[in-house]
Design an enzyme around this catalytic site. Structure first.
Site, PDB file in Angstrom:
ATOM      1  N   SER A  51      -0.116  -9.912   5.199  1.00  0.00           N
ATOM      2  CA  SER A  51      -0.991 -10.595   6.162  1.00  0.00           C
ATOM      3  C   SER A  51      -1.142 -12.064   5.784  1.00  0.00           C
ATOM      4  O   SER A  51      -1.531 -12.370   4.654  1.00  0.00           O
ATOM      5  CB  SER A  51      -2.374  -9.948   6.194  1.00  0.00           C
ATOM      6  OG  SER A  51      -3.239 -10.701   7.028  1.00  0.00           O
ATOM      7  N   ILE A  56      -2.389 -14.820  -1.337  1.00  0.00           N
ATOM      8  CA  ILE A  56      -0.993 -14.912  -1.770  1.00  0.00           C
ATOM      9  C   ILE A  56      -0.075 -15.097  -0.564  1.00  0.00           C
ATOM     10  O   ILE A  56       0.850 -15.910  -0.600  1.00  0.00           O
ATOM     11  CB  ILE A  56      -0.594 -13.668  -2.596  1.00  0.00           C
ATOM     12  CG1 ILE A  56      -1.404 -13.625  -3.892  1.00  0.00           C
ATOM     13  CG2 ILE A  56       0.902 -13.683  -2.913  1.00  0.00           C
ATOM     14  CD1 ILE A  56      -1.251 -12.330  -4.681  1.00  0.00           C
ATOM     15  N   CYS A  57      -0.329 -14.369   0.494  1.00  0.00           N
ATOM     16  CA  CYS A  57       0.512 -14.475   1.695  1.00  0.00           C
ATOM     17  C   CYS A  57       0.424 -15.865   2.307  1.00  0.00           C
ATOM     18  O   CYS A  57       1.431 -16.436   2.734  1.00  0.00           O
ATOM     19  CB  CYS A  57       0.103 -13.423   2.725  1.00  0.00           C
ATOM     20  SG  CYS A  57       0.204 -11.729   2.128  1.00  0.00           S
ATOM     21  N   SER A  58      -0.772 -16.406   2.326  1.00  0.00           N
ATOM     22  CA  SER A  58      -0.976 -17.757   2.833  1.00  0.00           C
ATOM     23  C   SER A  58      -0.221 -18.762   1.977  1.00  0.00           C
ATOM     24  O   SER A  58       0.487 -19.636   2.500  1.00  0.00           O
ATOM     25  CB  SER A  58      -2.472 -18.068   2.851  1.00  0.00           C
ATOM     26  OG  SER A  58      -2.714 -19.373   3.303  1.00  0.00           O
TER      27      SER A  58
END
EC number: 1.11.1.24
Length: 161
Positions: A51, A56-58
């Site tokens: 997501s 971390i995904c950002s």
């Protein structure tokens, strides 16, 4: 074994390998249009995240877009199961309006074809693939712990090497 938030998860699909041809896909973009791999000619980094709305995904999405956005013949494609509306909102909030974010929320065919669908969560596990202009995979990293950063340096070296 793959873990997500400290628990073992079942991955649906078989991981891809260097030398494989990247499977075609149909995903939804932030304008609610269906797009496929053929819509992205040239080289690609396919950055797969659970997501974009998580730390971390950002960071992963931001890093690949910032480092590679000026490269000719290169598209960074971020794929998650986030709704296209959330992806679009995230891109705007992060100042990455031109980032390509695609959603596998509808049928999870991408997650299965790329070996990243976490069955228990209906989310995608973290992975990074570098794909050449002929859609052949030249670099791949599947993370055993979805809650860790990918090896950015290795992926970027594969792109630039």
């Amino acid at each position: 074994m793959t873990t997500f938030i400290g628990k073992e998860v079942t991955i649906v699909g078989t991981p891809l390998q260097v030398g494989d041809v990247a499977p075609d896909f149909t995903l939804m973009n932030t304008d609610l249009e269906r797009v496929s791999l053929a819509d992205f000619p040239g080289r690609k980094v396919i950055s797969i995240v659970p997501s974009v709305d998580t730390g971390i995904c950002s960071a992963q999405t931001r890093r690949f877009n910032q480092e590679l956005s000026d490269m000719e013949d290169m598209t960074v494609i971020t794929v998650s199961c986030d709704l296209p509306f959330a992806q679009k909102r995230w891109c705007g909030a992060e100042g990455l309006e031109s980032a390509v974010t695609l959603s596998d929320f509808y049928d999870h065919n991408f997650g299965q074809a790329y070996g990243v669908l976490m069955e228990e969560w209906n989310l995608l596990a973290r992975a990074v693939l570098v794909v050449d202009a002929d859609n052949r995979i030249t670099y791949v990293e599947y993370l055993d712990n979805v809650n860790e950063h990918p090896d950015y340096d290795a992926a970027l070296a594969a792109v630039k090497g």
